[in-house]
Design a protein around this motif. Sequence first.
Motif, mmCIF file in Angstrom:
data_model
loop_
_atom_site.group_PDB
_atom_site.id
_atom_site.type_symbol
_atom_site.label_atom_id
_atom_site.label_comp_id
_atom_site.label_asym_id
_atom_site.label_seq_id
_atom_site.Cartn_x
_atom_site.Cartn_y
_atom_site.Cartn_z
ATOM 1 N N THR B 786 3.865 34.347 48.887
ATOM 2 C CA THR B 786 3.441 35.627 49.478
ATOM 3 C C THR B 786 4.658 36.462 49.863
ATOM 4 O OG1 THR B 786 3.232 34.406 51.517
ATOM 5 C CG2 THR B 786 1.190 34.960 50.383
ATOM 6 N N SER B 787 5.574 35.847 50.613
ATOM 7 C CA SER B 787 6.689 36.659 51.117
ATOM 8 C C SER B 787 7.507 37.213 49.959
ATOM 9 C CB SER B 787 7.575 35.822 52.041
ATOM 10 O OG SER B 787 7.885 34.606 51.423
ATOM 11 N N SER B 788 7.775 36.370 48.957
ATOM 12 C CA SER B 788 8.617 36.865 47.864
ATOM 13 C C SER B 788 7.899 38.002 47.137
ATOM 14 C CB SER B 788 8.943 35.735 46.887
ATOM 15 O OG SER B 788 7.759 35.164 46.410
ATOM 16 N N LEU B 789 6.578 37.865 46.995
ATOM 17 C CA LEU B 789 5.844 38.939 46.311
ATOM 18 C C LEU B 789 5.928 40.237 47.103
ATOM 19 C CD1 LEU B 789 2.637 37.201 44.978
ATOM 20 C CD2 LEU B 789 4.439 38.330 43.690
ATOM 21 N N VAL B 790 5.598 40.132 48.387
ATOM 22 C CA VAL B 790 5.626 41.342 49.219
ATOM 23 C C VAL B 790 7.006 41.978 49.126
ATOM 24 C CG1 VAL B 790 5.578 42.175 51.583
ATOM 25 C CG2 VAL B 790 3.847 40.567 50.793
ATOM 26 N N LEU B 791 8.020 41.131 49.288
ATOM 27 C CA LEU B 791 9.388 41.633 49.223
ATOM 28 C C LEU B 791 9.619 42.375 47.911
ATOM 29 C CD1 LEU B 791 11.422 41.153 51.508
ATOM 30 C CD2 LEU B 791 12.657 39.646 49.952
ATOM 31 N N TYR B 792 9.265 41.698 46.806
ATOM 32 C CA TYR B 792 9.512 42.292 45.491
ATOM 33 C C TYR B 792 8.823 43.648 45.377
ATOM 34 C CZ TYR B 792 8.898 43.443 40.637
ATOM 35 O OH TYR B 792 8.883 44.137 39.457
ATOM 36 N N THR B 793 7.505 43.652 45.667
ATOM 37 C CA THR B 793 6.751 44.898 45.453
ATOM 38 C C THR B 793 7.351 46.032 46.282
ATOM 39 O OG1 THR B 793 5.267 44.171 47.186
ATOM 40 C CG2 THR B 793 4.564 43.784 44.934
ATOM 41 N N VAL B 794 7.601 45.757 47.545
ATOM 42 C CA VAL B 794 8.087 46.846 48.413
ATOM 43 C C VAL B 794 9.450 47.328 47.937
ATOM 44 C CG1 VAL B 794 8.869 47.391 50.727
ATOM 45 C CG2 VAL B 794 6.770 46.106 50.406
ATOM 46 N N LEU B 795 10.358 46.375 47.709
ATOM 47 C CA LEU B 795 11.700 46.775 47.262
ATOM 48 C C LEU B 795 11.624 47.550 45.956
ATOM 49 C CD1 LEU B 795 14.011 43.744 48.107
ATOM 50 C CD2 LEU B 795 13.826 45.969 49.221
ATOM 51 N N ALA B 796 10.921 46.953 44.995
ATOM 52 C CA ALA B 796 10.873 47.586 43.668
ATOM 53 C C ALA B 796 10.374 49.021 43.789
ATOM 54 C CB ALA B 796 9.962 46.780 42.742
ATOM 55 N N SER B 797 9.269 49.201 44.520
ATOM 56 C CA SER B 797 8.709 50.560 44.584
ATOM 57 C C SER B 797 9.680 51.507 45.285
ATOM 58 C CB SER B 797 7.354 50.532 45.300
ATOM 59 O OG SER B 797 7.442 49.741 46.460
ATOM 60 N N SER B 798 10.329 51.006 46.339
ATOM 61 C CA SER B 798 11.263 51.896 47.048
ATOM 62 C C SER B 798 12.420 52.287 46.140
ATOM 63 C CB SER B 798 11.808 51.190 48.290
ATOM 64 O OG SER B 798 10.766 50.643 49.041
ATOM 65 N N LEU B 799 12.959 51.293 45.433
ATOM 66 C CA LEU B 799 14.087 51.579 44.539
ATOM 67 C C LEU B 799 13.681 52.610 43.489
ATOM 68 C CD1 LEU B 799 15.709 48.070 44.023
ATOM 69 C CD2 LEU B 799 16.605 50.035 45.289
ATOM 70 N N LYS B 800 12.489 52.371 42.909
ATOM 71 C CA LYS B 800 12.028 53.289 41.868
ATOM 72 C C LYS B 800 11.987 54.712 42.421
ATOM 73 C CE LYS B 800 10.613 54.130 37.743
ATOM 74 N NZ LYS B 800 11.497 53.899 36.586
ATOM 75 N N ALA B 801 11.447 54.826 43.627
ATOM 76 C CA ALA B 801 11.333 56.163 44.231
ATOM 77 C C ALA B 801 12.705 56.797 44.334
ATOM 78 C CB ALA B 801 10.693 56.054 45.607
ATOM 79 N N LYS B 802 13.702 55.995 44.741
ATOM 80 C CA LYS B 802 15.057 56.532 44.844
ATOM 81 C C LYS B 802 15.511 57.024 43.479
ATOM 82 C CE LYS B 802 17.929 55.152 48.579
ATOM 83 N NZ LYS B 802 16.631 55.014 49.318
ATOM 84 N N LYS B 803 15.294 56.166 42.483
ATOM 85 C CA LYS B 803 15.791 56.504 41.148
ATOM 86 C C LYS B 803 15.171 57.817 40.666
ATOM 87 C CE LYS B 803 16.189 53.856 37.342
ATOM 88 N NZ LYS B 803 15.203 52.837 36.905
ATOM 89 N N LEU B 804 13.886 57.977 40.964
ATOM 90 C CA LEU B 804 13.214 59.194 40.507
ATOM 91 C C LEU B 804 13.551 60.387 41.395
ATOM 92 C CD1 LEU B 804 9.750 57.650 39.673
ATOM 93 C CD2 LEU B 804 11.439 58.510 38.060
ATOM 94 N N GLY B 805 14.339 60.148 42.419
ATOM 95 C CA GLY B 805 14.728 61.254 43.282
ATOM 96 C C GLY B 805 13.566 61.772 44.103
ATOM 97 N N LEU B 806 12.598 60.885 44.378
ATOM 98 C CA LEU B 806 11.454 61.324 45.192
ATOM 99 C C LEU B 806 11.788 61.304 46.666
ATOM 100 C CD1 LEU B 806 8.509 59.668 43.300
ATOM 101 C CD2 LEU B 806 8.710 62.078 43.867
ATOM 102 N N THR B 807 12.766 60.437 47.033
ATOM 103 C CA THR B 807 13.120 60.353 48.448
ATOM 104 C C THR B 807 14.214 61.354 48.749
ATOM 105 O OG1 THR B 807 14.545 58.568 47.762
ATOM 106 C CG2 THR B 807 12.503 57.949 48.853
ATOM 107 N N LYS B 808 14.066 61.974 49.892
ATOM 108 C CA LYS B 808 15.062 63.007 50.284
ATOM 109 C C LYS B 808 16.426 62.356 50.517
ATOM 110 C CE LYS B 808 12.025 66.536 52.131
ATOM 111 N NZ LYS B 808 10.947 65.976 52.962
#
Lengths: 710, 808, 57
Positions: B786-808
């Motif tokens: 569970t923890s590794s999954l949660v970690l992965y999903t949250v990190l991955a999505s946050s990183l993606k957002a950064k890459k797409l320049g969605l985060t200020k």
Amino acid sequence: MTIEKFNYDNRIVRNFAVATIVWGIVGMLVGLIAALQIPFPNLNAGPLLTFGRVRPVHTNAIIFAFVGNGIFMGLYYSLQRLCKARMFSDKLSKIHFWGWQSIIVLAAITLLTGHTTGKEYAELEWPIDILIAVIWVLFGINMFGTIIKRRERHLYVAIWFYIATVVTVAVLHIVNSIEIPVSILKSYPVYAGVQDALVQWWYGHNAVAFFLTTPYLGLMYYFVPKAANRPVYSYRLSIIHFWALIFLYIWAGPHHLLYTSLPEWAQSLGIVFSIMLIAPSWGGMINGLLTLRGAWDRVREDVVLKFMVVAITAYGMATFEGPMLSLKSVNAISHFTDWTIAHVHVGGLGWNGMLTFGVLYWLIPRIYKTELYSKKLASFHFWIATLGILFYAIPMYWAGFTQSLMWKEFTTEGVLRYPNFLETVTQIIPMYKLRALGGFLYLSGTITMAYNLVKTMREGTLQANEPAEAPKLEALTMEPSGHWHRWIERRPIQMLLLSLVVILIGGMVEMIPTFLIKSNIPTIASVKPYTPLELQGRDIYIREGCYTCHSQMIRPFRSETERYGEYSKAGEFIYDHPFQWGSKRTGPDLQREGGKYPNVWHYNHLIDPTTMSPGSIMPAYSFMETDDLDTTSTGPKIRAMITLGVPYPKDYDKIANRDLQKQADIIALDLKKNGVGISSRKEIIALISYLQRLGIDIKATPISDTKVKL
Amino acid sequence: MSESKITTKTICYHCGEFCEEETILLEDKFFCCSGCQLVYEILKENNLCTYYSFEDSPGKTTKNKAIGFQYAYLDTPSIAERLILFKDKNSVHIRFHIPKMHCSSCIWLLEHLSRLDKGVLENQVNFIQKELFIAYDPKITSLRKIVELLDRIGYEPELNLEQIQQKNKKKQSRVRIYKIGLAGFAFGNIMLMSFPEYFSGGVYTGEDFRKIFGYLNLLLAIPVFFYSANEFIINAWKGIQQKIINIDVPIAIGIIAMFSRSTYEIISGTGAGFFDSMTGLVFFMLIGRNFQDKTYNWLAFDRDYKSYFPISVTRILKNNLEEPITISDLKVNDRIRIHHQEIIPTDSILLEEFASIDYSFVTGESTPVSCLKGDRIYAGGKLIGSTAIVIVQREVSQSYLTQLWNRGCEKEISTSYFQKISTAISKWFVLITLTIATTSAIYWYSLDINKSINAFTSVLVIACACALALSAPFTFGNMLRILGKNGIYLKNAFVLERLADVQTIVFDKTGTLTQLNTANISYHGDEISKKELEAIKSLAACSSHPLSKLLVKHLNSLDQKLCISNLVEYFGKGIQGTIDSHQYILGSSNLIQDSNHRDLNKKKLTSIFVKIDNRVLGSFQFTNHYRDGLKITINRLQNNNYNTAIISGDDEGEKIVLENIFNKTADIKFNQSPQNKLDYIKQLQKQNKKVLMVGDGLNDAGALMQSNIGLSISQDINNFSPACDGIVLDEQFNNLPALLNFAKSGIRIVIISFLISIAYNIVGLYFAVQGNLSPIIAAILMPISTSSLVLYTVLASSLKAKKLGLTK
Amino acid sequence: MSVILILIICSLLVSIGFLAAFFWSVNNGQYDDDISPAVRILNDDEMEDIDLTNKNK
């Protein structure tokens, strides 16, 4: 809706503040004395001022007098404002204040006169225990009363921390002080040996948790935002912080008993929960520090914030170190050494001390409606206190580490490099001196504060009743939410909780007696109850607080079995009310002391330790050869033991003193043979008999076939 | 803070916006407008400046706020009654919804109202609901006073028909929290009593302990199973009834298996059970769902016309007396007076000689329409110019506007969690686990009956679909948060999932592709002197017509005002005045040509003609101003093979411009009525295309609803926006491609996390099929996975957002 | 180690008490708004009106 006018009670806050300052100085002074007694043994003056009696006074004074009053000061100030209400009853407040102060005074007197239960941080004897319980409950009533008549619907997170403190400390105190009185100032705990140890450290750890931590977190969550004049970084986090802490803390206790005779699994339990604790603790620390984000430049100017920052940082360090220390590998090194002392003082001096100072500097000018007398002195206090902490902690870490390594060091031939324990002590005496210096710096800082604050009080005038106004609570509870009948609608849960409670209580009532009896059935055939003389000797051992320097717990390491002999078995302690495992080795372990030396050696060593082991820093107990042993207490003591399930023959208490005298005469005779003429009625005889008894029962039987069932 | 950006421009001390039109300097502080300055001064004199100490420039700009808004009607008891919660002779309670509250400073200020109005007895903020509870003393102050005060300091409460309709809206359910609390509590304590088993390998303290611990665990697990976990089981059951294997089915199977087996083990004394794993799982899954269900409950995605209307209008009685009346009480043939900038509440007939009405909201058409006496005017239009009296033709609920709203919407509402991926996967998941379970059961059956049962249950226990249950919620929940932080507010997590398989994107023109209240203005005609320009500016400044406003803004380079004599405004047509003995006329072609034949089909007026002393010099022509970077954004979309289309309410005037932005491939339609737009979407969907509609006004409401996803562009999330699946802030428009991309990658992340969890499952199954799955293995595997999954999903999505320049 | 049962039961009782408290507080709407209470505590006594913003530069 009606706006109500009322007054905040500042006088009670002031009183607790003054008490905090006074007891703070006293407690630290006593601490300084104790610290000096180690490198300079001659400072141990006669029965009253020996280290073994002074140290408990120090710990109790700091924890219950200094920190205790600090808690009440902050709590009485913040609770009133958070609830927008005066304290429930001024009378109760008064009783609480004077009750608590009298407890402290009684504690100081009884401890110095040697009336102690011999359980760390719970040394006070049963009448005082009862007094504490009563006062604490009254305090609880006063607090909940205030909460009930509050005018602010929301209970700020700090209040939750206060509630946790009041409830839990009450439970801990009561469970840990279940004892059978023998006389007005003597009692035996109902639990024995391992059981007693477990209860004691379940209490001991949680005393730290719920007396030194949760209330101070409450203070942090109130006073740091106040001082910084900005809301706490994340209130949501603080709520989670509280509920997580509540469900974890209570279980970390057993990590104080790693490698002891406590069952493996119970130790592991302690470890796991201690580790889990890092999360909530650091959550709290981060929340506290981030509250000051964007205000760092204020921190530079405002001494109050300075104190608080250091306090929170110290909290972070301590709560990180704690779990680390509960790791077996680390604990193997740290336990019984000064490392532990350093750890607790980072917490005590750093977290509790500095936060208390911060609150005092913030609060006194406010209730006295004036400016702080001197900012210069305050920041001087800050720097010298910080310096003091460093001078205290670093040498102690050093000392702990060095000594531990020396204990464990073997030569290539496979024998201990430092077979003489004393070497490992003399080695670190310089560190003890430095530590005393650190303590001195810290104390002088506190005295500066006292001066500064007294001056401040002089300049201002106490606003004993601070006017305030707020609307009655109904006004806001008119909102759709929070209606009690909704609560009833959730009957299923209620019923469930209720039934759980009922079942558990039932279970307790049914189980406790059976268990207590069952677990007192001897499990190592060769382990016998103490003879009356030994029992009396043991009580002298407890009275003099020998446990503050001598452990009775040989851990299963080669370095320890080499040095002291066979490691300790749980089964050996079944008649030990209370257990005397100790937590610090300033002197060697005594678990296998029996028969190591002749009686006369012990005699001389007690009269003047340096004669037997030159350079020893142990206090001299010459008064024992003059004082007569009080044999009137023998009967009641035996009777108490019998009720606790110790298998003395029926009505043995009637004839106990006869046997006592026999044994005493034998020892006296032996001493005479060795050229020491002394009456067999003296205390020293009893003590020797106890020391000679220590750990011999098991020596006969090989370890393999000693099945320990608990 | 955004120090970097503000090198050149000064920012307003109060609202933190760039000072564009003007810059007021007051005691070393800059203000972008008199509004902000005013608020500052109010706070200053009441020494409430701590307001500025929590956050930098916490205020909200008061610049483009509806002018001359009247609160007089609040003095009418009948209306006030509808708003207040409770009332007695010395106190009145009321709860306002204040959309503009956004930070600690707001809370602080709003809870210090009593310093600004002595009549306020008590006030408390609910920040989450953006609500302000006020108790005031009617003897000292009044509802109107308070509202006006709030309005003055920039926190105007939202007062509209909706407010009255549902005064006490019920608070969000707290059941989920109870469940989490209970599960967490049980989890902790069960762990505590299971560890001994693990650490001592079951041989710790003899039977009596194991029994007692076991029963205590059971005791703690029962409420978790029956209360905390019930939503999974119920959903699963519902699903099965509808013949859908939704995500909850495998979860329910797992939980039931764990519970029943553990119960059996404990009662039969054969083992310690899996209660710790079970409660832990329930705990985490509940947290997951809670995490994902976080919605912006202060944001209304499905407001209806009610929230668009004011509470009351002025009715004119027979005896020509006037009284405010709540709109819902309007009857046919009532005569009502509409003020400048007020909304026409319902379809009615104009009684004035002339009026100009801004229908931009209903039709998307930006320029006002001129109407003459007897014309029918429609609900939703905004009156511009002097007040007008109209006769009500229909009741509010019958009006054209209302119909726009209630227009047929056939969008299926998704019920179960992540039906698309999850149901697909969970079907297989269930199938596979059951097969494995039965096969291993059969295999063991011949050898050892107990072992076969044991194996069967173990497989179900270990293969519990915690990944399925956790990865999607945490991924999408996290994505929602990220987007929300950056001005893209989606209704819920399914929107993301649906966004991922959009193929066609349909844009509305006005207000979506073009920027509202901005325009490119060009002058065509004879030379105009600076002097004349100044005159024109001064004259235009006197008109309230939006085009005149634009003109003034356009000419703001030249400043001073000239004095104007015999000023005449022909509302909606133009304005006339004499400036140093020259007669100026600004206005529409027909005003200039003085052709007073009324001509409603030629209502467009995208140019202002200038006439000085009966000589027409030329005209200022207004052309739409398209968003900066629009072309790039559109191209990016088209390159990612999205079909694009435009449906506009306007005529073909902009055809060429649009074509070069969208190039030929796009399908561009003009003169689209709201109904047309809706039909267009339908027809696309007929060719089973997944359509994303991007619009703003009410004219798009039907289309927004009909489309698979409707995003509405809005300058301020608190402004009105029609029902939609998401609100995108104006400045975020160019992030549309990134958003779509983000949604896609979200799906990818979920799938990957499924694969990860399958890996864990294989490990677990390895033990399970052999029928020797010990609780400790479960207890170790569960948290790790569970923890590794949660970690992965949250990190991955946050990183993606950064890459797409969605985060200020 | 029988005593551990007593301890466990005590701890359980305490934590059940707190669980009840938790239910109460949630039900009472204590946590409906988990932002403004943090600001509210700064309100009570008349706060000296320090203007920190210009130093933020």
